[in-house]
Design an enzyme around this catalytic site. Structure first.
Site, PDB file in Angstrom:
ATOM      1  N   ASN A  44     -27.929 -51.209  23.354  1.00 10.12           N
ATOM      2  CA  ASN A  44     -26.729 -51.487  23.611  1.00 10.12           C
ATOM      3  C   ASN A  44     -26.344 -52.441  24.883  1.00 10.12           C
ATOM      4  O   ASN A  44     -25.493 -53.029  25.108  1.00 10.12           O
ATOM      5  CB  ASN A  44     -26.157 -50.087  24.389  1.00 10.12           C
ATOM      6  CG  ASN A  44     -27.293 -49.437  25.545  1.00 10.12           C
ATOM      7  OD1 ASN A  44     -28.249 -50.065  25.433  1.00 10.12           O
ATOM      8  ND2 ASN A  44     -26.538 -48.781  26.574  1.00 10.12           N
TER       9      ASN A  44
ATOM     10  N   GLU B 192     -36.091 -44.654  30.816  1.00 11.56           N
ATOM     11  CA  GLU B 192     -34.730 -44.472  30.882  1.00 11.56           C
ATOM     12  C   GLU B 192     -33.876 -44.014  29.683  1.00 11.56           C
ATOM     13  O   GLU B 192     -33.950 -44.699  28.767  1.00 11.56           O
ATOM     14  CB  GLU B 192     -34.108 -45.758  31.433  1.00 11.56           C
ATOM     15  CG  GLU B 192     -34.416 -46.648  32.696  1.00 11.56           C
ATOM     16  CD  GLU B 192     -34.219 -45.759  33.966  1.00 11.56           C
ATOM     17  OE1 GLU B 192     -33.271 -44.806  33.913  1.00 11.56           O
ATOM     18  OE2 GLU B 192     -34.770 -45.988  34.911  1.00 11.56           O
TER      19      GLU B 192
ATOM     20  N   CYS C 190     -25.384 -45.940  28.956  1.00  8.81           N
ATOM     21  CA  CYS C 190     -26.075 -44.663  29.152  1.00  8.81           C
ATOM     22  C   CYS C 190     -25.572 -44.283  30.852  1.00  8.81           C
ATOM     23  O   CYS C 190     -25.268 -43.019  31.068  1.00  8.81           O
ATOM     24  CB  CYS C 190     -27.570 -44.780  29.502  1.00  8.81           C
ATOM     25  SG  CYS C 190     -27.973 -46.347  30.256  1.00  8.81           S
TER      26      CYS C 190
ATOM     27  N   GLU D 260     -36.128 -49.159  38.136  1.00 11.46           N
ATOM     28  CA  GLU D 260     -36.260 -50.513  37.717  1.00 11.46           C
ATOM     29  C   GLU D 260     -35.279 -51.309  38.708  1.00 11.46           C
ATOM     30  O   GLU D 260     -34.490 -50.848  39.188  1.00 11.46           O
ATOM     31  CB  GLU D 260     -35.558 -50.441  36.310  1.00 11.46           C
ATOM     32  CG  GLU D 260     -36.516 -49.729  35.222  1.00 11.46           C
ATOM     33  CD  GLU D 260     -36.141 -49.932  33.677  1.00 11.46           C
ATOM     34  OE1 GLU D 260     -36.566 -51.166  33.403  1.00 11.46           O
ATOM     35  OE2 GLU D 260     -35.287 -49.503  33.090  1.00 11.46           O
TER      36      GLU D 260
END
Ligand code: ADP
Length: 478
Positions: free
Chosen positions: A149, A247, A281, A459
């Site tokens: 994505n 993640e 997400c 991150e």
């Protein structure tokens, strides 16, 4: 058609298998044939990275900074072409594609600066005559596994810190979007990466991905993708004591209170839930709305949705591109059916539509009359589908927002400082948004969630060094 090759041990390598990269806006448009690495080639890449690590980890910060800066600059210089390729293979609109390519360039530039900001501590010891220093070492060879994505931004936010802190990289992009990954690899090579320090292995999760995860020479794995794959990676990494960072999904709530500015509320909902075809997400899939504004909000969202153009990602004027592929489209439609069978009311959208080209076009679907225990409010759909959950007041809204196994991003639209402050304190999410969409983040600050959304350290920004380095405490008798 030429095959686009993997980059292993300083060489562009052919493979016996290749896969077509198909444009989801126009399935007759084949972007290219991309080599699929096999287990053997993946092992070669890991070996090359291991061999390169000793020298690379000792390179000076000036050299690493300059290399990252060059990579960032080439990306920025080519942002238009990279954005076009990205939109063509993933289906997000061209402005979104160019924006993402720009972000990738900025991330490399950011870490070019971060390399020069490495710090440590020098402390007195509790024992007389001793001196203690605390420094950071690279972790070694890192396996980076990315989803479809964000085909260039997510690889960038893993590769840039990995290289910055002196690690070697084995990078496996998602099968659906090898184009952006390959273009990024070409840039990294062009910028002068030493042999073996960076390796691109395109291929399947079950072969290339699993080989990386299970290999004893991979010291750490950074993964972004689905919950199921994340759980498998966690189990396998733990069994061999490798460091990992995950993640995964989200079921992000956006609370809208009676006192909200309606325009901001509608904008946040539409941006957060439906832009990038809802395939983020951080998308707001649960719109938790207090009763005093509920009807006005739903009417305004419905009206705005009816003006949005769903079409070919590269056409100017398109607001929302296609769903990424048939499998994801099937999943979206399955959940739209599930929602209806659970008793939710489909106010608009959820229809397959035809355009000039043959693509996976689905109109944005909005449900009302839903409750938080319905499957459409508990499971991640990853498409242009959002549900409205009506609640009585802020307290109930917060309780519903937190009643989920996920905790990535969460938002509130309100003009009340009291509720905004309470929300920031009590929402169980890694990222809290006040009067801004749940999706859309900066690159110089930490990204990540809690509960079932993420595992391991954050991150991006300065926080990335927690994952890509390991701490050393040294004692010296002075
Ligand atoms: P999605 O369903 O959205 O494609 P996945 O979690 O399957 O999400 O994919 C995310 C990334 O993980 C992709 O690069 C994929 O190839 C990779 N992957 C899938 N299965 C595995 C696995 N068993 N081991 C390692 N990587 C995997």
């Amino acid at each position: 058609m030429d095959m686009k090759l993997n980059y292993i041990a300083g060489q562009w390598q052919e493979s016996s298998n290749a896969m077509a990269n198909i444009n989801p806006s126009d399935t007759s448009d084949i972007i290219g044939q991309y080599a699929h690495a096999d287990k053997n080639q993946t092992e070669q890449a890991i070996k090359a990275a291991r061999q390169a690590f000793s020298n690379w980890s000792k390179t000076g910060i000036q050299q690493r900074s300059e290399l990252l800066d060059r990579i960032g600059q080439i990306i920025l210089d080519r942002r238009q072409a990279l954005g076009e390729l990205l939109s063509r293979e993933e289906g997000k609109t061209l402005p979104e594609g160019i924006g993402e390519a720009t972000r990738a360039g900025q991330i490399f530039k950011f870490f070019a600066g971060e390399v020069l900001h490495m710090t440590g501590d020098l402390l007195p010891s509790t024992r007389p005559g001793l001196e203690v220093s605390i420094t950071r070492d690279p972790i070694g060879v890192v396996g980076l596994i990315t989803p479809w994505n964000f085909p260039i931004a997510i690889p960038a936010w893993k590769i840039a810190p990995a290289l910055a802190y002196g690690n070697c990289v084995v990078f496996k992009p998602a099968e659906l979007v090898p184009g952006s990954a390959h273009a990024l690899a070409e840039i990294i090579v062009e910028a002068g990466i030493p042999e073996g320090v960076f390796n691109l292995v395109m291929g399947t999760g079950s072969e290339v991905g699993a080989t990386i995860v299970d290999h004893p020479d991979i010291d750490a794995i950074s993964f972004t993708g689905s919950v199921n794959t994340g759980k498998r990676i966690a189990t396998n990494s733990i069994s061999r004591m490798a460091k990992f960072q995950l993640e995964m999904g989200g079921k992000n709530p956006l609370i809208i209170l009676d006192d909200a500015d309606l325009d901001i509320a509608v904008d946040c909902a539409i941006q957060g839930a439906f832009f990038s075809t809802g395939q983020r997400c951080t998308a707001s899939s649960r719109l938790i709305v207090t009763k005093g504004i509920h009807n006005r909000f739903v009417d305004a969202v419905e009206e705005k949705l009816s003006t949005l153009v769903i079409d070919h990602a590269l056409k100017s004027g398109t607001h929302i591109g296609p769903v990424v592929d048939q499998r994801q489209l099937d999943q979206d439609i399955k959940y739209i059916d599930i929602g209806q069978s659970e008793g939710a009311k489909l106010v608009c959208g959820g229809e397959l539509v035809k355009r000039d080209t043959n693509g996976f076009y689905l109109t944005p679907a909005l449900f009302t009359d839903t409750s938080n225990d319905m499957r459409i409010n508990r499971e991640e759909i990853f498409g242009p589908v959002a549900s409205v959950i009506a609640v009585d007041n802020y307290e109930q809204a917060l309780q519903v927002a937190n009643d989920t196994e996920f905790g990535l991003s969460a938002g509130i639209v309100t003009t009340s400082l009291k509720y905004a402050s309470d929300f920031k304190r009590n929402i169980e999410a890694g990222m809290a948004m006040v009067n801004v969409p749940t999706a859309g983040v900066d690159y110089h600050v930490p990204f990540g969630g809690r509960k079932g959304s993420s595992y391991g350290s954050r991150e991006q920004g300065q926080y990335a060094r927690e994952f890509y380095t390991t701490v050393k405490t040294a004692y010296t008798l002075a």
